[in-house]
Design a protein around this motif. Structure first.
Motif, PDB file in Angstrom:
ATOM      1  N   SER A 266       0.830  -1.207   0.000  1.00  0.00           N
ATOM      2  CA  SER A 266       0.000   0.000   0.000  1.00  0.00           C
ATOM      3  C   SER A 266       0.863   1.255   0.000  1.00  0.00           C
ATOM      4  CB  SER A 266      -0.922   0.003   1.228  1.00  0.00           C
ATOM      5  OG  SER A 266      -0.162  -0.048   2.423  1.00  0.00           O
ATOM      6  N   SER A 267       2.129   1.115   0.418  1.00  0.00           N
ATOM      7  CA  SER A 267       3.036   2.270   0.472  1.00  0.00           C
ATOM      8  C   SER A 267       4.382   1.916  -0.156  1.00  0.00           C
ATOM      9  CB  SER A 267       3.242   2.716   1.925  1.00  0.00           C
ATOM     10  OG  SER A 267       2.029   3.022   2.555  1.00  0.00           O
ATOM     11  N   PRO A 268       4.421   1.671  -1.467  1.00  0.00           N
ATOM     12  CA  PRO A 268       5.703   1.306  -2.097  1.00  0.00           C
ATOM     13  C   PRO A 268       6.763   2.395  -1.974  1.00  0.00           C
ATOM     14  CG  PRO A 268       3.991   1.680  -3.753  1.00  0.00           C
ATOM     15  CD  PRO A 268       3.307   1.644  -2.433  1.00  0.00           C
ATOM     16  N   SER A 269       6.353   3.659  -2.001  1.00  0.00           N
ATOM     17  CA  SER A 269       7.343   4.733  -1.868  1.00  0.00           C
ATOM     18  C   SER A 269       7.951   4.731  -0.471  1.00  0.00           C
ATOM     19  CB  SER A 269       6.703   6.091  -2.163  1.00  0.00           C
ATOM     20  OG  SER A 269       5.650   6.361  -1.252  1.00  0.00           O
ATOM     21  N   LEU A 270       7.127   4.463   0.546  1.00  0.00           N
ATOM     22  CA  LEU A 270       7.624   4.387   1.916  1.00  0.00           C
ATOM     23  C   LEU A 270       8.517   3.163   2.096  1.00  0.00           C
ATOM     24  CD1 LEU A 270       7.419   5.926   4.578  1.00  0.00           C
ATOM     25  CD2 LEU A 270       5.458   4.491   5.187  1.00  0.00           C
ATOM     26  N   ALA A 271       8.191   2.079   1.406  1.00  0.00           N
ATOM     27  CA  ALA A 271       9.023   0.876   1.462  1.00  0.00           C
ATOM     28  C   ALA A 271      10.405   1.157   0.868  1.00  0.00           C
ATOM     29  CB  ALA A 271       8.343  -0.267   0.711  1.00  0.00           C
ATOM     30  N   HIS A 272      10.449   1.851  -0.266  1.00  0.00           N
ATOM     31  CA  HIS A 272      11.735   2.255  -0.849  1.00  0.00           C
ATOM     32  C   HIS A 272      12.503   3.143   0.128  1.00  0.00           C
ATOM     33  CE1 HIS A 272      10.078   0.997  -4.810  1.00  0.00           C
ATOM     34  NE2 HIS A 272      11.342   0.907  -5.168  1.00  0.00           N
ATOM     35  N   GLN A 273      11.780   4.045   0.767  1.00  0.00           N
ATOM     36  CA  GLN A 273      12.403   4.973   1.706  1.00  0.00           C
ATOM     37  C   GLN A 273      13.041   4.216   2.868  1.00  0.00           C
ATOM     38  OE1 GLN A 273       9.689   8.114   2.672  1.00  0.00           O
ATOM     39  NE2 GLN A 273      11.021   9.023   4.223  1.00  0.00           N
ATOM     40  N   PHE A 274      12.367   3.174   3.351  1.00  0.00           N
ATOM     41  CA  PHE A 274      12.900   2.396   4.463  1.00  0.00           C
ATOM     42  C   PHE A 274      14.156   1.637   4.041  1.00  0.00           C
ATOM     43  CE2 PHE A 274      13.235  -1.361   7.159  1.00  0.00           C
ATOM     44  CZ  PHE A 274      13.131  -0.800   8.430  1.00  0.00           C
ATOM     45  N   ILE A 275      14.125   1.013   2.869  1.00  0.00           N
ATOM     46  CA  ILE A 275      15.303   0.280   2.390  1.00  0.00           C
ATOM     47  C   ILE A 275      16.491   1.225   2.251  1.00  0.00           C
ATOM     48  CG2 ILE A 275      16.281  -1.013   0.456  1.00  0.00           C
ATOM     49  CD1 ILE A 275      13.475  -2.095  -0.113  1.00  0.00           C
ATOM     50  N   ASN A 276      16.250   2.394   1.699  1.00  0.00           N
ATOM     51  CA  ASN A 276      17.331   3.362   1.532  1.00  0.00           C
ATOM     52  C   ASN A 276      17.860   3.822   2.889  1.00  0.00           C
ATOM     53  OD1 ASN A 276      18.834   4.849  -0.557  1.00  0.00           O
ATOM     54  ND2 ASN A 276      18.001   6.663   0.457  1.00  0.00           N
ATOM     55  N   PHE A 277      16.950   4.040   3.836  1.00  0.00           N
ATOM     56  CA  PHE A 277      17.320   4.426   5.197  1.00  0.00           C
ATOM     57  C   PHE A 277      18.200   3.357   5.848  1.00  0.00           C
ATOM     58  CE2 PHE A 277      16.235   3.852   9.724  1.00  0.00           C
ATOM     59  CZ  PHE A 277      16.592   5.084  10.251  1.00  0.00           C
ATOM     60  N   MET A 278      17.832   2.084   5.673  1.00  0.00           N
ATOM     61  CA  MET A 278      18.589   0.993   6.287  1.00  0.00           C
ATOM     62  C   MET A 278      19.996   0.868   5.716  1.00  0.00           C
ATOM     63  SD  MET A 278      16.826  -0.327   8.696  1.00  0.00           S
ATOM     64  CE  MET A 278      17.889  -1.735   8.995  1.00  0.00           C
ATOM     65  N   ASN A 279      20.239   1.486   4.566  1.00  0.00           N
ATOM     66  CA  ASN A 279      21.558   1.415   3.940  1.00  0.00           C
ATOM     67  C   ASN A 279      22.373   2.690   4.108  1.00  0.00           C
ATOM     68  OD1 ASN A 279      22.097  -1.237   2.321  1.00  0.00           O
ATOM     69  ND2 ASN A 279      19.914  -0.811   2.084  1.00  0.00           N
ATOM     70  N   GLU A 280      21.895   3.623   4.927  1.00  0.00           N
ATOM     71  CA  GLU A 280      22.756   4.729   5.340  1.00  0.00           C
ATOM     72  C   GLU A 280      23.873   4.145   6.202  1.00  0.00           C
ATOM     73  OE1 GLU A 280      20.612   7.768   7.359  1.00  0.00           O
ATOM     74  OE2 GLU A 280      19.105   7.985   5.778  1.00  0.00           O
ATOM     75  N   GLY A 281      25.079   4.686   6.083  1.00  0.00           N
ATOM     76  CA  GLY A 281      26.225   4.112   6.777  1.00  0.00           C
ATOM     77  C   GLY A 281      26.023   3.924   8.268  1.00  0.00           C
ATOM     78  N   ARG A 282      25.638   4.984   8.971  1.00  0.00           N
ATOM     79  CA  ARG A 282      25.481   4.899  10.430  1.00  0.00           C
ATOM     80  C   ARG A 282      24.350   3.951  10.820  1.00  0.00           C
ATOM     81  NH1 ARG A 282      28.624   8.592  12.953  1.00  0.00           N
ATOM     82  NH2 ARG A 282      29.380  10.340  11.691  1.00  0.00           N
ATOM     83  N   ILE A 283      23.290   3.970  10.038  1.00  0.00           N
ATOM     84  CA  ILE A 283      22.156   3.092  10.331  1.00  0.00           C
ATOM     85  C   ILE A 283      22.542   1.633  10.092  1.00  0.00           C
ATOM     86  CG2 ILE A 283      19.807   2.478   9.658  1.00  0.00           C
ATOM     87  CD1 ILE A 283      20.081   5.129  11.207  1.00  0.00           C
ATOM     88  N   ALA A 284      23.195   1.361   8.963  1.00  0.00           N
ATOM     89  CA  ALA A 284      23.628  -0.008   8.656  1.00  0.00           C
ATOM     90  C   ALA A 284      24.585  -0.524   9.727  1.00  0.00           C
ATOM     91  CB  ALA A 284      24.290  -0.057   7.284  1.00  0.00           C
ATOM     92  N   GLY A 285      25.485   0.347  10.203  1.00  0.00           N
ATOM     93  CA  GLY A 285      26.431  -0.054  11.239  1.00  0.00           C
ATOM     94  C   GLY A 285      25.757  -0.354  12.557  1.00  0.00           C
ATOM     95  N   ALA A 286      24.833   0.515  12.972  1.00  0.00           N
ATOM     96  CA  ALA A 286      24.122   0.305  14.235  1.00  0.00           C
ATOM     97  C   ALA A 286      23.276  -0.961  14.179  1.00  0.00           C
ATOM     98  CB  ALA A 286      23.246   1.519  14.543  1.00  0.00           C
ATOM     99  N   ASN A 287      22.632  -1.184  13.048  1.00  0.00           N
ATOM    100  CA  ASN A 287      21.774  -2.362  12.916  1.00  0.00           C
ATOM    101  C   ASN A 287      22.602  -3.647  12.915  1.00  0.00           C
ATOM    102  OD1 ASN A 287      18.927  -3.291  12.356  1.00  0.00           O
ATOM    103  ND2 ASN A 287      19.937  -4.170  10.572  1.00  0.00           N
ATOM    104  N   ALA A 288      23.725  -3.646  12.195  1.00  0.00           N
ATOM    105  CA  ALA A 288      24.590  -4.827  12.146  1.00  0.00           C
ATOM    106  C   ALA A 288      25.159  -5.147  13.525  1.00  0.00           C
ATOM    107  CB  ALA A 288      25.720  -4.608  11.144  1.00  0.00           C
TER     108      ALA A 288
END
Length: 346
Positions: A266-288
């Motif tokens: 229902s929110s493909p644009s928001l889904a893209h936004q989340f994937i892109n967010f998860m691949n920001e350097g600091r976010i990817a590092g904190a999550n890993a």
């Protein structure tokens, strides 16, 4: 004059009400629903996305990979994002359940190397790891080097050795123990692996993934188990430093989980936004750092904590993986044989 005043007030009320209801409609649509493993996203990372984008993230959780397809079918009008393995993603794509990605909306994924790009038109790599052996060093001086040694220890420790309760995992272990040097190619190979395992009935256990302190390896009820490297790292780092992990010299398998967008999102644009967010350097590092699984995004290394970066269980040398195989889709006859050969073991 009074009539004009009331008309103006009525018009203002109408405009304010319209804005309010439009805002309510927008607020109700600003929700992202993810089909995911339990504990497979760092809570603080999810909360940051919610705060930054003024949205709500909901997760529909599963315990077994086999649950993904039926759950997506059941909740297809709700799910925006799916987290799953390459094998399951291939099934979902074949069913028409995935939406092609808009690459222009995912600039943070450009550094992900081709090694992890299984299908870049539909999925974005998330994490990767290996399947191997875990044991307690106080119970077993040296772990097995290969699958043949693994099964020889079943005879030495009956009831104290376990396989992952996933046919795709335990059948492959038997397949490699029989001397095969690559994953299944024919249904007959699957049947031979199943027959081999039946020879250990009553001596070999089959367990689901468990990283809690009640894991039988931690309690001492097990001596040795087949497991995923991230689970072994968590057990070692959080419950018992005597837990060891090794990749088999024969039959080394690499798994990969990815993000994909549901075709019914229902929110493909928001889904893209989340994937892109998860691949920001600091976010990817904190999550890993939270997950204890290797990130497919190299930027995670720049921002993850030292325990993650230097942990050889989480991040084995890539050079040492040259002879490993990626899990991939089998021919139909092999897939049917895996499904039919044995019921899921517990």
């Amino acid at each position: 004059m009074k009539a004009w005043f009331f008309a103006r007030q009525l018009f203002r009320w109408f405009v304010v009400s319209l804005i309010f209801f439009m805002g309510e409609a927008r607020a109700s649509s600003d929700k992202l629903t993810i089909l995911n493993w339990e504990g497979y996203l760092a809570p603080k990372v999810v909360q940051k996305f919610e705060r930054t984008n003024n949205v709500e993230v909901k997760q529909i959780l599963f315990d077994e990979e086999a649950d993904i397809v039926p759950l997506l079918e059941k909740h297809k009008d709700q799910v925006d994002l799916v987290v799953a393995s390459t094998l399951t993603m291939n099934k979902l794509k074949a069913r028409g359940s995935l939406l092609p990605l808009e690459k222009a909306l995912l600039p943070n994924t450009k550094l992900i190397k081709n090694r992890w790009q299984s299908d870049s038109d539909y999925v974005v790599p998330y994490t990767w790891g290996t399947t191997g052996f875990a044991w307690r060093s106080d119970r077993l001086e040296r772990g097995p080097k290969n699958w043949t040694e693994f099964f020889s220890l079943v005879e030495r420790f009956p009831g104290k050795v376990a396989l992952i309760s996933d046919p795709g995992e335990y059948l492959l272990a038997a397949h490699f123990a029989l001397g095969n040097d690559r994953p299944f190619r024919t249904a007959s190979e699957v049947n031979l692996a199943a027959a081999y395992l039946r020879g250990f009935d009553g001596k070999l256990r089959y367990l689901e993934s468990d990283t809690s302190e009640s894991n039988p390896l931690i309690s001492g009820d097990l001596v040795l188990m087949q497991t995923w490297n991230g689970d072994a790292a968590f057990l070692h780092n959080h419950h018992d430093a005597r837990v060891r992990y090794a990749i088999p010299e024969d039959g080394c398998m690499i798994w990969q989980d990815s993000f994909a967008i549901s075709a019914e999102a229902s929110s493909p644009s928001l889904a893209h936004q989340f994937i892109n967010f998860m691949n920001e350097g600091r976010i990817a590092g904190a999550n890993a750092s939270y997950l204890g699984f290797a990130s497919s995004n190299p930027l995670a290394l720049l921002y993850a904590d030292g325990d993650y970066v230097n942990d050889p269980i989480i991040r084995p040398s890539l050079a040492g993986l040259d002879d490993c195989y990626f899990y991939d889709t089998y021919p139909d006859q092999v897939s049917r044989a895996i499904s039919d050969s044995l019921p899921e073991r517990k």
